[in-house]
Scaffold this motif. Structure first.
Motif, PDB file in Angstrom:
ATOM      1  N   THR A  45     -88.609 -50.362  -2.608  1.00 25.12           N
ATOM      2  CA  THR A  45     -88.941 -49.263  -1.709  1.00 25.12           C
ATOM      3  C   THR A  45     -88.357 -49.554  -0.332  1.00 25.12           C
ATOM      4  N   GLU A  46     -87.743 -48.545   0.250  1.00 18.08           N
ATOM      5  CA  GLU A  46     -87.188 -48.643   1.599  1.00 18.08           C
ATOM      6  C   GLU A  46     -87.773 -47.541   2.455  1.00 18.08           C
ATOM      7  N   ARG A  47     -87.694 -47.733   3.762  1.00 17.28           N
ATOM      8  CA  ARG A  47     -88.091 -46.700   4.715  1.00 17.28           C
ATOM      9  C   ARG A  47     -86.879 -46.423   5.601  1.00 17.28           C
ATOM     10  N   LEU A  48     -86.501 -45.142   5.697  1.00 15.58           N
ATOM     11  CA  LEU A  48     -85.385 -44.725   6.542  1.00 15.58           C
ATOM     12  C   LEU A  48     -85.872 -43.711   7.553  1.00 15.58           C
ATOM     13  N   ARG A  49     -85.175 -43.636   8.685  1.00 19.07           N
ATOM     14  CA  ARG A  49     -85.519 -42.681   9.735  1.00 19.07           C
ATOM     15  C   ARG A  49     -84.246 -42.024  10.228  1.00 19.07           C
ATOM     16  N   GLY A  50     -84.299 -40.708  10.384  1.00 18.46           N
ATOM     17  CA  GLY A  50     -83.144 -39.992  10.892  1.00 18.46           C
ATOM     18  C   GLY A  50     -83.428 -38.509  10.994  1.00 18.46           C
ATOM     19  N   ARG A  51     -82.413 -37.756  11.387  1.00 16.71           N
ATOM     20  CA  ARG A  51     -82.551 -36.311  11.543  1.00 16.71           C
ATOM     21  C   ARG A  51     -82.024 -35.627  10.283  1.00 16.71           C
ATOM     22  N   LEU A  52     -82.814 -34.688   9.761  1.00 13.79           N
ATOM     23  CA  LEU A  52     -82.448 -33.965   8.546  1.00 13.79           C
ATOM     24  C   LEU A  52     -81.422 -32.889   8.873  1.00 13.79           C
ATOM     25  N   CYS A  53     -80.327 -32.871   8.124  1.00 19.46           N
ATOM     26  CA  CYS A  53     -79.277 -31.880   8.344  1.00 19.46           C
ATOM     27  C   CYS A  53     -78.731 -31.428   6.993  1.00 19.46           C
ATOM     28  N   ARG A  54     -77.955 -30.351   7.010  1.00 24.95           N
ATOM     29  CA  ARG A  54     -77.275 -29.854   5.805  1.00 24.95           C
ATOM     30  C   ARG A  54     -75.789 -29.942   6.044  1.00 24.95           C
ATOM     31  N   GLU A  55     -75.083 -30.509   5.069  1.00 23.87           N
ATOM     32  CA  GLU A  55     -73.630 -30.634   5.157  1.00 23.87           C
ATOM     33  C   GLU A  55     -73.016 -30.480   3.776  1.00 23.87           C
ATOM     34  N   ARG A  56     -71.761 -30.096   3.759  1.00 23.12           N
ATOM     35  CA  ARG A  56     -71.011 -29.999   2.503  1.00 23.12           C
ATOM     36  C   ARG A  56     -70.676 -31.422   2.051  1.00 23.12           C
ATOM     37  N   VAL A  57     -70.937 -31.706   0.784  1.00 21.12           N
ATOM     38  CA  VAL A  57     -70.643 -33.027   0.220  1.00 21.12           C
ATOM     39  C   VAL A  57     -69.771 -32.879  -1.013  1.00 21.12           C
ATOM     40  N   ASP A  58     -69.113 -33.952  -1.385  1.00 21.81           N
ATOM     41  CA  ASP A  58     -68.252 -34.004  -2.569  1.00 21.81           C
ATOM     42  C   ASP A  58     -67.187 -32.910  -2.551  1.00 21.81           C
ATOM     43  N   ALA A  59     -66.589 -32.680  -1.384  1.00 24.25           N
ATOM     44  CA  ALA A  59     -65.581 -31.628  -1.230  1.00 24.25           C
ATOM     45  C   ALA A  59     -64.436 -31.816  -2.215  1.00 24.25           C
ATOM     46  N   SER A  94     -64.518 -31.466  -5.441  1.00 24.11           N
ATOM     47  CA  SER A  94     -64.922 -31.858  -6.793  1.00 24.11           C
ATOM     48  C   SER A  94     -65.807 -30.786  -7.422  1.00 24.11           C
ATOM     49  N   LYS A  95     -66.116 -30.956  -8.693  1.00 25.09           N
ATOM     50  CA  LYS A  95     -67.035 -30.025  -9.354  1.00 25.09           C
ATOM     51  C   LYS A  95     -68.436 -30.117  -8.757  1.00 25.09           C
ATOM     52  N   SER A  96     -68.729 -31.224  -8.116  1.00 22.49           N
ATOM     53  CA  SER A  96     -70.054 -31.442  -7.525  1.00 22.49           C
ATOM     54  C   SER A  96     -70.158 -30.947  -6.086  1.00 22.49           C
ATOM     55  N   GLU A  97     -69.100 -30.314  -5.562  1.00 25.06           N
ATOM     56  CA  GLU A  97     -69.116 -29.852  -4.177  1.00 25.06           C
ATOM     57  C   GLU A  97     -70.291 -28.904  -3.955  1.00 25.06           C
ATOM     58  N   ARG A  98     -71.028 -29.152  -2.865  1.00 21.10           N
ATOM     59  CA  ARG A  98     -72.211 -28.348  -2.550  1.00 21.10           C
ATOM     60  C   ARG A  98     -72.642 -28.652  -1.129  1.00 21.10           C
ATOM     61  N   VAL A  99     -73.555 -27.831  -0.638  1.00 18.05           N
ATOM     62  CA  VAL A  99     -74.213 -28.116   0.634  1.00 18.05           C
ATOM     63  C   VAL A  99     -75.497 -28.858   0.285  1.00 18.05           C
ATOM     64  N   ALA A 100     -75.671 -30.033   0.861  1.00 21.41           N
ATOM     65  CA  ALA A 100     -76.808 -30.890   0.524  1.00 21.41           C
ATOM     66  C   ALA A 100     -77.594 -31.249   1.774  1.00 21.41           C
ATOM     67  N   LEU A 101     -78.840 -31.636   1.563  1.00 22.62           N
ATOM     68  CA  LEU A 101     -79.673 -32.154   2.643  1.00 22.62           C
ATOM     69  C   LEU A 101     -79.359 -33.629   2.829  1.00 22.62           C
ATOM     70  N   LEU A 102     -79.029 -33.989   4.059  1.00 24.76           N
ATOM     71  CA  LEU A 102     -78.700 -35.372   4.381  1.00 24.76           C
ATOM     72  C   LEU A 102     -79.589 -35.854   5.499  1.00 24.76           C
ATOM     73  N   LEU A 103     -79.861 -37.142   5.501  1.00 18.19           N
ATOM     74  CA  LEU A 103     -80.565 -37.760   6.609  1.00 18.19           C
ATOM     75  C   LEU A 103     -79.515 -38.452   7.459  1.00 18.19           C
ATOM     76  N   ALA A 104     -79.336 -37.966   8.696  1.00 21.21           N
ATOM     77  CA  ALA A 104     -78.391 -38.571   9.632  1.00 21.21           C
ATOM     78  C   ALA A 104     -79.114 -39.732  10.300  1.00 21.21           C
ATOM     79  N   LEU A 105     -78.759 -40.946   9.917  1.00 19.80           N
ATOM     80  CA  LEU A 105     -79.441 -42.141  10.392  1.00 19.80           C
ATOM     81  C   LEU A 105     -79.043 -42.460  11.819  1.00 19.80           C
ATOM     82  N   THR A 106     -79.907 -43.142  12.527  1.00 13.73           N
ATOM     83  CA  THR A 106     -79.642 -43.458  13.928  1.00 13.73           C
ATOM     84  C   THR A 106     -78.420 -44.348  14.097  1.00 13.73           C
ATOM     85  N   GLY A 107     -78.068 -45.140  13.094  1.00  8.05           N
ATOM     86  CA  GLY A 107     -76.893 -46.001  13.166  1.00  8.05           C
ATOM     87  C   GLY A 107     -75.596 -45.275  12.892  1.00  8.05           C
ATOM     88  N   GLY A 108     -75.655 -43.975  12.594  1.00  9.68           N
ATOM     89  CA  GLY A 108     -74.459 -43.185  12.372  1.00  9.68           C
ATOM     90  C   GLY A 108     -74.178 -42.859  10.920  1.00  9.68           C
TER      91      GLY A 108
END
Length: 97
Positions: free
Chosen positions: A14-28, A30-44
């Motif tokens: 189990t891990e704990r992460l902290r960041g800002r929730l955003c939506r971005e296009r992933v897997d550009a 490819s067949k898996s290309e989609r807009v996904a929910l990502l956690l933008a971590l403080t470290g970048g």
């Protein structure tokens, strides 16, 4: 053991992460290309989120929190972070990036 790691679970550590929730296009491109929910971590870094028991392609509960700082607990998988628990965090903790 790192401060954000906890005892292992049957599914993995189990891990704990902290960041800002955003939506971005992933897997550009490819067949898996989609807009996904990502956690933008403080470290970048960014990590795709998938809430345990929720639809992996559309999660209205998490989508409603877009733009907010989240603290998530769960397991890191090969291509995403499986969220077991989450809570909304405070912007003034330096997590806004």
């Amino acid at each position: 053991m790192p401060a954000d790691a906890e005892a292992p679970t049957p599914d993995g550590p189990t891990e704990r992460l902290r960041g800002r929730l955003c939506r971005e296009r992933v897997d550009a491109g490819s067949k898996s290309e989609r807009v996904a929910l990502l956690l933008a971590l403080t470290g970048g870094g960014r990590v795709a989120l998938r809430r345990a028991g929720a639809n992996p392609f559309r999660d209205p509960e998490l989508e409603a929190l877009e733009g907010q700082v989240l603290i998530v607990e769960g397991e890191r998988r090969e291509r995403y972070f499986l969220v077991r628990h989450y809570r909304v965090g405070d912007d003034d903790d330096g997590a806004s990036g």
